[in-house]
Design a protein around this motif. Structure first.
Motif, PDB file in Angstrom:
ATOM      1  N   UNK A 158       0.822  -1.207   0.000  1.00 43.09           N
ATOM      2  CA  UNK A 158       0.000   0.000   0.000  1.00 43.09           C
ATOM      3  C   UNK A 158       0.853   1.252   0.000  1.00 43.09           C
ATOM      4  N   UNK A 159       1.886   1.318   0.827  1.00 39.15           N
ATOM      5  CA  UNK A 159       2.813   2.446   0.841  1.00 39.15           C
ATOM      6  C   UNK A 159       4.144   1.951   1.367  1.00 39.15           C
ATOM      7  N   UNK A 160       5.196   2.109   0.594  1.00 38.12           N
ATOM      8  CA  UNK A 160       6.505   1.685   1.068  1.00 38.12           C
ATOM      9  C   UNK A 160       7.378   1.183  -0.064  1.00 38.12           C
ATOM     10  N   UNK A 161       8.274   0.248   0.272  1.00 34.97           N
ATOM     11  CA  UNK A 161       9.247  -0.283  -0.682  1.00 34.97           C
ATOM     12  C   UNK A 161       8.982  -1.766  -0.931  1.00 34.97           C
ATOM     13  N   UNK A 162       9.380  -2.221  -2.113  1.00 37.34           N
ATOM     14  CA  UNK A 162       9.319  -3.646  -2.446  1.00 37.34           C
ATOM     15  C   UNK A 162      10.594  -4.010  -3.189  1.00 37.34           C
ATOM     16  N   UNK A 163      11.204  -5.135  -2.820  1.00 33.94           N
ATOM     17  CA  UNK A 163      12.411  -5.648  -3.473  1.00 33.94           C
ATOM     18  C   UNK A 163      12.067  -6.878  -4.299  1.00 33.94           C
ATOM     19  N   UNK A 164      12.817  -7.068  -5.382  1.00 34.92           N
ATOM     20  CA  UNK A 164      12.575  -8.214  -6.245  1.00 34.92           C
ATOM     21  C   UNK A 164      13.907  -8.746  -6.763  1.00 34.92           C
ATOM     22  N   UNK A 165      14.112 -10.047  -6.558  1.00 33.52           N
ATOM     23  CA  UNK A 165      15.212 -10.777  -7.176  1.00 33.52           C
ATOM     24  C   UNK A 165      14.633 -12.056  -7.759  1.00 33.52           C
ATOM     25  N   UNK A 166      15.300 -12.677  -8.747  1.00 35.33           N
ATOM     26  CA  UNK A 166      14.708 -13.861  -9.377  1.00 35.33           C
ATOM     27  C   UNK A 166      14.753 -15.111  -8.510  1.00 35.33           C
ATOM     28  N   UNK A 167      15.518 -15.105  -7.421  1.00 31.93           N
ATOM     29  CA  UNK A 167      15.626 -16.299  -6.593  1.00 31.93           C
ATOM     30  C   UNK A 167      16.176 -15.919  -5.229  1.00 31.93           C
ATOM     31  N   UNK A 168      16.155 -16.892  -4.328  1.00 31.84           N
ATOM     32  CA  UNK A 168      16.808 -16.710  -3.030  1.00 31.84           C
ATOM     33  C   UNK A 168      18.073 -17.565  -2.921  1.00 31.84           C
ATOM     34  N   UNK A 169      18.314 -18.407  -3.935  1.00 29.09           N
ATOM     35  CA  UNK A 169      19.529 -19.237  -3.974  1.00 29.09           C
ATOM     36  C   UNK A 169      20.116 -19.132  -5.387  1.00 29.09           C
TER      37      UNK A 169
ATOM     38  N   UNK B 186      18.557  -7.285  -9.203  1.00 25.38           N
ATOM     39  CA  UNK B 186      17.817  -6.769  -8.052  1.00 25.38           C
ATOM     40  C   UNK B 186      17.131  -5.466  -8.464  1.00 25.38           C
ATOM     41  N   UNK B 187      15.836  -5.395  -8.235  1.00 19.93           N
ATOM     42  CA  UNK B 187      15.049  -4.201  -8.525  1.00 19.93           C
ATOM     43  C   UNK B 187      14.323  -3.769  -7.257  1.00 19.93           C
ATOM     44  N   UNK B 188      14.390  -2.489  -6.961  1.00 21.68           N
ATOM     45  CA  UNK B 188      13.635  -1.923  -5.835  1.00 21.68           C
ATOM     46  C   UNK B 188      12.494  -1.089  -6.397  1.00 21.68           C
ATOM     47  N   UNK B 189      11.333  -1.179  -5.759  1.00 18.11           N
ATOM     48  CA  UNK B 189      10.161  -0.431  -6.204  1.00 18.11           C
ATOM     49  C   UNK B 189       9.671   0.480  -5.084  1.00 18.11           C
ATOM     50  N   UNK B 190       9.366   1.730  -5.431  1.00 14.86           N
ATOM     51  CA  UNK B 190       8.610   2.582  -4.513  1.00 14.86           C
ATOM     52  C   UNK B 190       7.135   2.409  -4.836  1.00 14.86           C
ATOM     53  N   UNK B 191       6.317   2.240  -3.803  1.00 19.11           N
ATOM     54  CA  UNK B 191       4.884   2.009  -3.983  1.00 19.11           C
ATOM     55  C   UNK B 191       4.125   3.100  -3.240  1.00 19.11           C
ATOM     56  N   UNK B 192       3.363   3.898  -3.965  1.00 16.06           N
ATOM     57  CA  UNK B 192       2.647   5.028  -3.374  1.00 16.06           C
ATOM     58  C   UNK B 192       1.251   5.112  -3.973  1.00 16.06           C
ATOM     59  N   UNK B 193       0.206   4.798  -3.188  1.00 15.04           N
ATOM     60  CA  UNK B 193      -1.154   4.847  -3.727  1.00 15.04           C
ATOM     61  C   UNK B 193      -1.759   6.248  -3.696  1.00 15.04           C
ATOM     62  N   UNK B 194      -1.085   7.198  -3.032  1.00 16.50           N
ATOM     63  CA  UNK B 194      -1.673   8.511  -2.826  1.00 16.50           C
ATOM     64  C   UNK B 194      -1.007   9.589  -3.655  1.00 16.50           C
ATOM     65  N   UNK B 195      -1.028  10.796  -3.113  1.00 16.75           N
ATOM     66  CA  UNK B 195      -0.499  11.952  -3.825  1.00 16.75           C
ATOM     67  C   UNK B 195       1.023  12.019  -3.707  1.00 16.75           C
ATOM     68  N   UNK B 196       1.622  12.955  -4.442  1.00 13.56           N
ATOM     69  CA  UNK B 196       3.075  13.117  -4.484  1.00 13.56           C
ATOM     70  C   UNK B 196       3.655  13.323  -3.084  1.00 13.56           C
TER      71      UNK B 196
ATOM     72  N   UNK C 166       7.145   2.624  -8.936  1.00 13.10           N
ATOM     73  CA  UNK C 166       8.279   3.086  -9.745  1.00 13.10           C
ATOM     74  C   UNK C 166       9.472   2.169  -9.485  1.00 13.10           C
ATOM     75  N   UNK C 167      10.071   1.566 -10.538  1.00  9.20           N
ATOM     76  CA  UNK C 167      11.217   0.659 -10.344  1.00  9.20           C
ATOM     77  C   UNK C 167      12.548   1.408 -10.325  1.00  9.20           C
ATOM     78  N   UNK C 168      13.505   0.897  -9.550  1.00  5.40           N
ATOM     79  CA  UNK C 168      14.879   1.381  -9.532  1.00  5.40           C
ATOM     80  C   UNK C 168      15.792   0.164  -9.716  1.00  5.40           C
ATOM     81  N   UNK C 169      16.653   0.220 -10.739  1.00  2.00           N
ATOM     82  CA  UNK C 169      17.541  -0.902 -10.995  1.00  2.00           C
ATOM     83  C   UNK C 169      18.719  -0.834 -10.036  1.00  2.00           C
ATOM     84  N   UNK C 170      18.761  -1.765  -9.099  1.00  2.00           N
ATOM     85  CA  UNK C 170      19.842  -1.824  -8.119  1.00  2.00           C
ATOM     86  C   UNK C 170      20.998  -2.644  -8.678  1.00  2.00           C
ATOM     87  N   UNK C 171      20.691  -3.821  -9.233  1.00  2.00           N
ATOM     88  CA  UNK C 171      21.687  -4.643  -9.931  1.00  2.00           C
ATOM     89  C   UNK C 171      21.148  -4.968 -11.310  1.00  2.00           C
ATOM     90  N   UNK C 172      21.874  -4.662 -12.390  1.00  2.44           N
ATOM     91  CA  UNK C 172      21.427  -5.085 -13.724  1.00  2.44           C
ATOM     92  C   UNK C 172      21.532  -6.601 -13.840  1.00  2.44           C
TER      93      UNK C 172
END
Length: 622
Positions: free
Chosen positions: A501-512, A521-531, A573-579
């Motif tokens: 709902x509001x905060x950060x989300x991390x994504x990697x293709x695996x844990x091993x 590694x991609x980090x996402x900012x998640x904001x359902x409201x105003x700027x 909004x995604x942010x590329x942490x590791x290509x």
């Protein structure tokens, strides 16, 4: 829920692990229990918050989001010192707003005064989606883990007080009043007035009310603010939650929502504070903008309740300064304050780059009184002051704000920069007013040398030092701090929210990862409201040795750190942490490696929304 604390060059940022811990299959449930929180509405999550001998029952609530996630759960408890844990099943209670609440009830009559009860919560949901989630913490914090041993080693606790007294109309013989106070115009705790804003207007949604208590720790245990609109028959009740300890005082905070009221509406309120019932009677606090009184009689407090009228801010009286050719302007600069809206009064608050330009804001009240000003600054090793002109920035909540830019480029990392402000108004009325102080204190003077000798300071590229309150003890007195226009302080609500709902989300293709596996590694900012303006996005790698590496420059901590400062727009909004790359061979093996991601407010005093964590490992073969 685990907690790590990173001391970023003296700036303590308490970072809580996210609501979701990503593994191969399962997640932790988004559940919480904060004993002092008033949720579901009208009760605390441990009720009574401080149980007494003779109380028939103690109720514990668990919150969850979204509806239907919790399938079952247990309240696990034991008498401190006992080896075994007992359990009581939770049952569904209610679904207010977007949350769901479950309740468990303990027969408190089995325990007596002085005994300490330890407890934690064990909550379950769909086993194909969620790990069993264990909830633990203290009266103002909720943590969780998939490991039950974590909860058992750091459980919630409460100690039974003596039998709860029954107050008589004249007070309970042998008990005393608490040493508590509320003087709306006083500036306490640090950087806030005890009613904040002191004089609300129709643009304000909430008003924050602080209550002080002396000494710390062993007097007030909480209480309620009772309020109503003038002319209404019944009083509304809002629970106080603990705010802070400063010096020898404790401070409690409650808020009243005035968004449905308009200019001209009058609000009445008084406070009801509680302590150890075997020592103190319930203490009612009442008074006016500059006076505080206590009584054991609720009727007395109701008759003498505090009040404020929305949109009715009095004009501050002139401040005469002996020896000056005019009055001092009512101006201020408190670097850590978030004013005007969305920025700190020194932005960035702690410049981390020798090439940062630093915006300095000055507030003035009332509007149109300040005509302009000059910012003076220099390196501490220099004898010459540089200068820049203030320009008008905005008018907000009855205040005017002016902005000047301090050009940081001549200074290398480690340089201490000093600065002060010289503000002017109508020369027939006001003298040039010099503003000086520290990160959380503002002072004014008509003597420029005084401002130069005690100028504001910061160190380039060295982060910030969390302000330490000046030790001291306050006994309420009827002499308040002179009213000034106090900036609204944003107080975070500790109720957990859904990380999607509001905060950060991390994504990697695996844990091993093994050689040849794709990795990114991609980090996402998640904001359902105003700027949301001026947010600092932190992503850092914890390799488990006490060393941390901060994206995007991969600065090593200690001693350095890095982040991206940006405005968070609505959406994801995604942010590329590791290509993306293929995991290389010959890296050996490692486990317990973690990425953390969090959005931090402009003042670097708190997390916005939820933080996320991704734990992973690598090895040479499956």
């Amino acid at each position: 829920m685990k907690r790590i604390i990173l001391c970023l060059i003296g700036l303590n940022i308490c970072i809580f692990c996210p609501q979701y811990v990503f593994g191969e299959t399962f997640e932790l449930m988004n559940v919480w229990h904060i004993p002092t929180n008033e949720e579901p509405p009208s009760v605390t999550m441990r009720n009574p918050l401080q149980p007494c001998e003779g109380d028939a029952n103690v109720y514990v609530y668990c919150g969850g989001y979204p509806h239907g996630m919790i399938w079952s759960g247990y309240w696990k408890y034991r008498l401190q010192g006992e080896p075994d844990w007992e359990q009581i099943a939770f049952s569904w209670d209610s679904n207010p707003n977007q949350n769901e609440y479950f309740i468990a009830v303990l027969d408190n009559l089995a325990f007596s005064e002085g005994q300490t009860i330890e407890y934690y919560l064990a909550m379950s949901g769909n086993p194909d989606l969620y790990d069993d989630t264990y909830v633990y913490g203290d009266d103002t914090h909720s943590n969780k883990s998939a490991n039950e041993a974590d909860a058992q080693s750091s459980p919630y606790t409460y100690t039974l007080n003596g039998p709860r007294p029954t107050p008589s109309p004249s007070g309970t013989p042998g008990l005393t009043l608490l040493n508590v106070w509320h003087i709306p115009t006083n500036e306490e705790p640090t950087s806030a007035t005890m009613r904040n804003p002191v004089y609300p207007n129709s643009n304000d949604d909430v008003v924050y009310i602080y209550c002080g208590a002396y000494p710390t720790g062993n007097t007030a245990t909480g209480g309620s603010m009772m309020w109503k609109e003038s002319g209404q028959a019944s009083w509304n009740e809002v629970a106080f939650i603990f705010d802070s300890t400063q010096g020898n005082n404790d401070y409690w905070i409650a808020l009243v929502n005035i968004s449905s009221f308009g200019d001209g509406d009058t609000i009445l309120y008084y406070l009801k504070m509680s302590g150890n019932p075997s020592v103190y009677m319930d203490t009612y606090v009442y008074g006016n903008d500059s006076e505080t009184h206590t009584t054991g009689q609720e009727g007395t407090a109701q008759a003498g309740a505090y009040q404020f009228t929305i949109g009715n801010a009095p004009t501050p009286p002139p401040t005469s300064t002996p020896g000056g050719s005019g009055e001092k302007l009512n101006v201020w600069h408190i670097p850590i304050n978030e004013e005007p809206a969305g920025v700190t009064m020194r932005k960035p608050l702690y410049p981390t780059d020798a090439f940062d330009d630093v915006d300095i804001y000055c507030g003035g009240y009332p509007q149109e009184v300040v005509w302009g000003g000059t910012l003076f600054w220099k390196a501490s090793t220099s004898s010459s002051w540089l200068s820049a002109v203030f320009e008008w920035s905005s008018n907000e909540n009855g205040n005017a704000y002016w902005r000047a830019e301090l050009t940081n480029m001549p200074y290398s990392a480690g340089t201490t920069v000093e600065y002060y402000l010289a503000m002017t108004g109508d020369p027939g009325i006001y003298a040039t007013t010099y503003v000086y102080g520290s990160d959380d204190v503002t002072n004014t003077t008509l003597d420029e040398l005084t401002a130069q000798d005690a100028a504001f300071t910061y160190q380039v590229g060295f982060g910030g030092v969390t302000p330490t309150p000046t030790p001291g003890q306050r006994t309420p007195t009827p002499t308040p701090t002179a009213p000034v226009s106090s900036p609204t302080v944003n107080i975070p609500t500790p109720t957990p929210t859904d990380p999607g709902y509001l905060g950060m989300r991390l994504e990697m293709p695996s844990t091993v990862f093994i050689p040849g596996d794709p990795c990114y590694c991609t980090a996402y900012t998640v904001n359902p409201g105003s700027l949301i303006s001026g947010v600092k996005v932190f992503v850092f790698l914890d390799i488990g040795t006490g060393d941390y590496y901060f994206w995007p420059s991969w600065t090593h901590f200690p001693p350095g750190f890095d982040y991206v400062e940006t405005d968070i727009e609505q959406g994801t909004v995604p942010y590329q942490v590791l290509p993306e790359f293929d995991w290389p061979a010959g890296t050996g093996s490692a486990s317990g490696i973690r990425f953390y991601a969090a959005m931090v407010n402009a003042a670097m005093t708190g997390i916005i929304g939820e933080m996320d964590i991704w734990e992973f490992e690598w090895r040479e073969t499956d």
